[in-house]
Scaffold this motif. Structure first.
Motif, PDB file in Angstrom:
ATOM      1  N   LEU A 265       0.832  -1.191   0.000  1.00 52.20           N
ATOM      2  CA  LEU A 265       0.000   0.000   0.000  1.00 52.20           C
ATOM      3  C   LEU A 265       0.874   1.251   0.000  1.00 52.20           C
ATOM      4  N   HIS A 266       0.525   2.176  -0.863  1.00 52.43           N
ATOM      5  CA  HIS A 266       1.163   3.488  -0.856  1.00 52.43           C
ATOM      6  C   HIS A 266       0.665   4.275   0.350  1.00 52.43           C
ATOM      7  N   ARG A 267       1.464   5.222   0.818  1.00 52.12           N
ATOM      8  CA  ARG A 267       1.049   5.996   1.991  1.00 52.12           C
ATOM      9  C   ARG A 267      -0.257   6.742   1.729  1.00 52.12           C
ATOM     10  N   ARG A 268      -0.425   7.253   0.524  1.00 51.48           N
ATOM     11  CA  ARG A 268      -1.687   7.915   0.176  1.00 51.48           C
ATOM     12  C   ARG A 268      -2.860   6.939   0.279  1.00 51.48           C
ATOM     13  N   SER A 269      -2.641   5.712  -0.140  1.00 54.80           N
ATOM     14  CA  SER A 269      -3.698   4.698  -0.052  1.00 54.80           C
ATOM     15  C   SER A 269      -4.007   4.366   1.398  1.00 54.80           C
ATOM     16  N   MET A 270      -2.982   4.332   2.241  1.00 53.87           N
ATOM     17  CA  MET A 270      -3.196   4.034   3.651  1.00 53.87           C
ATOM     18  C   MET A 270      -4.002   5.142   4.325  1.00 53.87           C
ATOM     19  N   ILE A 271      -3.689   6.384   3.992  1.00 56.81           N
ATOM     20  CA  ILE A 271      -4.447   7.510   4.554  1.00 56.81           C
ATOM     21  C   ILE A 271      -5.909   7.443   4.115  1.00 56.81           C
ATOM     22  N   ALA A 272      -6.122   7.122   2.833  1.00 57.27           N
ATOM     23  CA  ALA A 272      -7.492   7.005   2.331  1.00 57.27           C
ATOM     24  C   ALA A 272      -8.224   5.848   2.992  1.00 57.27           C
ATOM     25  N   LEU A 273      -7.524   4.743   3.233  1.00 62.43           N
ATOM     26  CA  LEU A 273      -8.152   3.585   3.879  1.00 62.43           C
ATOM     27  C   LEU A 273      -8.570   3.915   5.303  1.00 62.43           C
ATOM     28  N   VAL A 274      -7.706   4.615   6.034  1.00 55.16           N
ATOM     29  CA  VAL A 274      -8.053   5.019   7.402  1.00 55.16           C
ATOM     30  C   VAL A 274      -9.249   5.969   7.398  1.00 55.16           C
ATOM     31  N   ALA A 275      -9.295   6.878   6.427  1.00 60.56           N
ATOM     32  CA  ALA A 275     -10.429   7.800   6.316  1.00 60.56           C
ATOM     33  C   ALA A 275     -11.720   7.048   6.022  1.00 60.56           C
TER      34      ALA A 275
END
Length: 770
Positions: A706-716
């Motif tokens: 997972l890219h960091r941007r994807s991880m942030i979106a997943l948490v959101a």
């Protein structure tokens, strides 16, 4: 449908505990049946007592002209119902049944059945008496308000009446003007102007004021209009000074507001009377059904005696509610629909929203299109190797944040649609809680339809963007390719603010109004819909930051080359923090406004909860920019404190769970969902999802796939999912109802926002205050 399920479907959920426990009594009857079968006792009876034929063969002949052979004889009496009054008050009366066959086999179980039956009946009777007493008091208050409203009409339209009398001959040659409330009142008062000096109006046999006598103006001598508009000017007036008696003026605008709000008060009061009438009929049917089942199982004839008692009691013989319904209809037709009974009754009765097949049809088509587009995007990504493409990192840093905005909005719409479906299944009257106008609220099908249309629009934009980027024939249209996300945002804004009556305009404007109130929280009176929307926005922090990125990317970035330097700007970093704390700060101001008005310390503590979240969010964002051990410790500690604070408030204060002394262990007294495990699962899930955001602080989010941007979106997305679960349990029971007064809805009535079927006025305020 079996009667038990029918009764459950007709229940007013807030009064659920006050209904006869039909399920429990039916269970007792099943135990009696099993006991009789075990002891080989008769368990059924024909129309004329076939199971007792052997005993009836030896009785004396009553003659051809005698009573029906199936009639109950004195020696066949099974029960004796007594009315007992231990106290001096009429409310102390209760009914007690003596079972006369307790010495027979199985008599103890039947005696116990009648004891439980008496308890249930006395509970229903007591509740019904209390509710009737309350509606009578409310009727008296409504009558006083109507007297003042009619007097206000005379005061406002008096100049028009005088002008009409002075120029009657001149205007007689003109065409007849269009009828309206003002003209009708002027004509009515003009016919009886010679009696205007009378202080006391005459009444007709229906209890309504007679049209031949104008209302007394003396009722306005010591009152002022108490109609507050929800706006900044009203708030400033209340803070600076209060209105004096000498400043009282009566304007036609105030009259119209009073008429509209009082009209709504009558509608809500009428709904309460209908619910109370239905409560009475449902319970009487339940007692009739259960007694007939008892006769069938035990081969006895006890139902006639018990039902005769019910018919003679207050529950069966009182007619106050029916009379009030007739008088409310007559008053409403006369004063709010210009004597048009058909129109008046139609306005009084709730409008059931019609389900349209085309909604389901379009929903199915758009859902199928969404699935097909998702498959197409996945195939395009894998077929063209975009994951391993050299520009993958550039795409994730620039394009992915643009499209993630639409993903957050779609997921929230989807969760709200699920919430409305579950609220409807569990009979939660969310339309009344939010204050939606009857017949215009969105059902779950409409919400899913909007969500599916939104997803199709977004997925088409994503697929077209990918296709234009990878197709050599469209390489020269690089600017157009990069402007696709911005164009999609503009389309959504145009639809949202479209002034035409299309695409659910009333719902769109309701959302815009609530958002405006949230943005200027301190100067608008707090309503439940404003609080609910502000809570939803606190779960959309990443969506707000995506909007900020739009402005930076297309305003100051080089979007043609797919690059930006937003994170290098100090102004962007400051705005990155400010934008994220706006919804939390709005909730802080709403809590402080409620603390100032209601003087309830709980709202002050709630504001501290949101303030702690603001502090944690600021420190966590600074840590993301600065890094370092100090900021990491500060971010972890502040986030830990606010996580514990918010989790406790969610479960204990908002959901009303984890009560030690509750009837349901560690939950609460009243549970809408019978399966208690659901509540414990919801508690665990809420805690886990609250802890998810700690991953971004403690750097547990390093996942190679997972890219960091994807991880942030997943948490959101997980936070939006948690908010959807919170929404359902927030409305799940009346014990967690937020006590907000609906002064903006009806001027005469204010009551707590209910989480279930409509809870009617318990306390009364006034359009006209003494």
């Amino acid at each position: 449908m079996k009667f038990g399920k029918e009764l459950a479907s007709q229940m007013v959920q807030e009064w659920r505990e006050a209904y006869m426990d039909y399920k429990h009594l039916k269970k007792l009857l099943k135990n009696i049946l099993k006991s009789r079968e075990k002891n080989a006792l008769p368990s059924s009876v024909s129309r004329c007592g076939f199971s007792k034929r052997n005993s009836t063969l030896y009785r004396s002949f009553s003659g051809l002209m005698g009573r029906d052979n199936c009639a109950i004889k004195s020696e066949d009496e099974v029960i004796l119902v007594n009315q007992v009054q231990p106290g001096s008050s009429e409310n102390d009366w209760f009914y007690q049944t003596i079972f006369l066959k307790s010495s027979e086999d199985g008599g103890e179980e039947e005696s116990h059945f009648f004891k439980i039956l008496d308890d249930e009946y006395n509970k229903v009777l007591r509740f019904y008496k209390e509710k009737v007493k309350k509606v009578i008091l409310q009727a008296e208050e409504l009558s006083k308000q109507m007297d003042k409203l009619v007097s206000l009409r005379i005061e406002v339209y008096k100049p028009l009446m005088e002008q009409n009398v002075n120029h009657q001959e001149v205007e007689s040659s003109d065409p007849e003007p269009e009828e309206g409330p003002a003209i009708n009142i002027v004509q009515e008062l003009g016919r009886s102007s010679e009696n205007a000096s009378e202080e006391t109006p005459k009444c007709d046999d229906r209890g309504q004021d007679s049209p031949l006598w104008p209302a007394s103006l003396s009722s306005l001598d010591h009152v002022k209009i108490n109609i507050e508009t929800n706006g900044p000017l009203t708030t400033l007036k209340k803070v600076i000074k209060s209105m004096k008696k000498s400043d009282i003026t009566y304007r036609i605008e105030d009259l119209r507001r009073a008429e509209e709000k009082l009209r709504r008060a009558f509608v809500e009061y009428y709904q309460q009377l209908r619910l109370l009438k239905r409560y009475r009929s449902s319970n009487m049917s339940a007692f009739s059904k259960i007694m007939k089942k008892f006769d069938k199982i035990t081969s006895r004839k006890a139902s006639s005696s018990y039902l005769h008692m019910i018919d003679k009691s207050y529950l069966g013989s009182s007619d106050e509610v029916n009379k009030l319904i007739e008088r409310v209809e007559a008053t409403f037709v006369k004063h709010f629909s210009n004597g048009n009974r058909r129109k008046g009754v139609k306005l009084l009765k709730p409008r059931n929203k019609m389900e349209r097949h085309r909604t389901s049809y379009l929903l199915g088509i758009l859902t199928g299109c969404s699935v097909a587009l998702v498959v197409g995007i996945i195939v395009a990504i894998h077929a063209r190797g975009l994951i391993r493409h050299d520009g993958g990192e550039q795409y994730m840093n620039n394009i992915f944040p643009l499209y993630s905005l639409f993903g957050f909005i779609f997921l929230h719409m989807l969760m709200y649609g699920v919430n409305t479906y579950l609220w409807r299944q569990f009979r939660v009257n969310y339309t009344f809680i939010f204050g939606f106008r009857s017949g215009t609220e969105l059902g779950f099908r409409e919400i899913f339809l909007l969500a599916s249309a939104f997803s199709v629009l977004t997925l088409v934009a994503v697929l077209s963007n990918l296709d234009m980027e990878m197709d050599p024939r469209t390489q020269r249209f690089q600017t157009l390719t990069e402007l696709v996300p911005a164009g999609l945002v503009m389309v959504l804004l145009l639809i949202t603010f479209c002034p035409f009556n299309i695409i659910y305009r009333s719902s769109r404007f309701f959302l815009i109004r609530c958002a405006w109130h949230c943005l200027f929280a301190p100067i608008y009176k707090v309503t439940f819909s404003d609080i609910f929307l502000a809570d939803q926005l606190t779960s959309q922090v990443q969506a707000f930051r995506s909007l900020q990125f739009y402005i930076c990317y297309y305003g100051w970035g080089d979007f043609k080359r797919r690059s930006n330097r937003c994170l290098e700007s100090k102004v962007y970093e400051i705005l990155y923090i400010v934008v994220a704390i706006i919804p939390f700060w709005s909730r802080v101001l709403q809590c402080l406004r409620r603390l100032f008005e209601e003087k309830d310390l709980k709202h002050g503590i709630n504001s501290l909860k949101y303030l702690s979240t603001v502090v944690a969010l600021v420190i966590r964002t600074i840590y993301g920019f600065r890094r370092g051990t100090f900021w990491k410790i500060m971010a972890a500690s502040s986030s830990g404190v606010t996580t514990v604070f918010n989790t406790y408030w969610d479960i204990v204060m908002d959901w009303g769970l984890l009560q030690k002394t509750a009837r349901n262990s560690w939950l609460r007294d009243k549970l809408l969902i019978s399966n208690r495990a659901v509540y414990f699962v919801a508690i665990i899930v809420n805690i886990l999802l609250r802890l998810v955001w700690m991953q971004l602080v403690l750097d547990f989010n390093e996942a190679p796939f997972l890219h960091r941007r994807s991880m942030i979106a997943l948490v959101a997305c997980l936070e939006i999912l948690r908010r959807g679960i919170w929404n359902f349990f927030r409305f799940n029971d009346t014990s967690t109802t937020l006590p907000l007064q609906r002064k903006n809805f009806a001027c005469i009535t204010s009551w707590p926002r209910s989480s279930s079927i409509m809870k009617m006025p318990e306390q009364l305020t006034h359009c006209f205050k003494n």
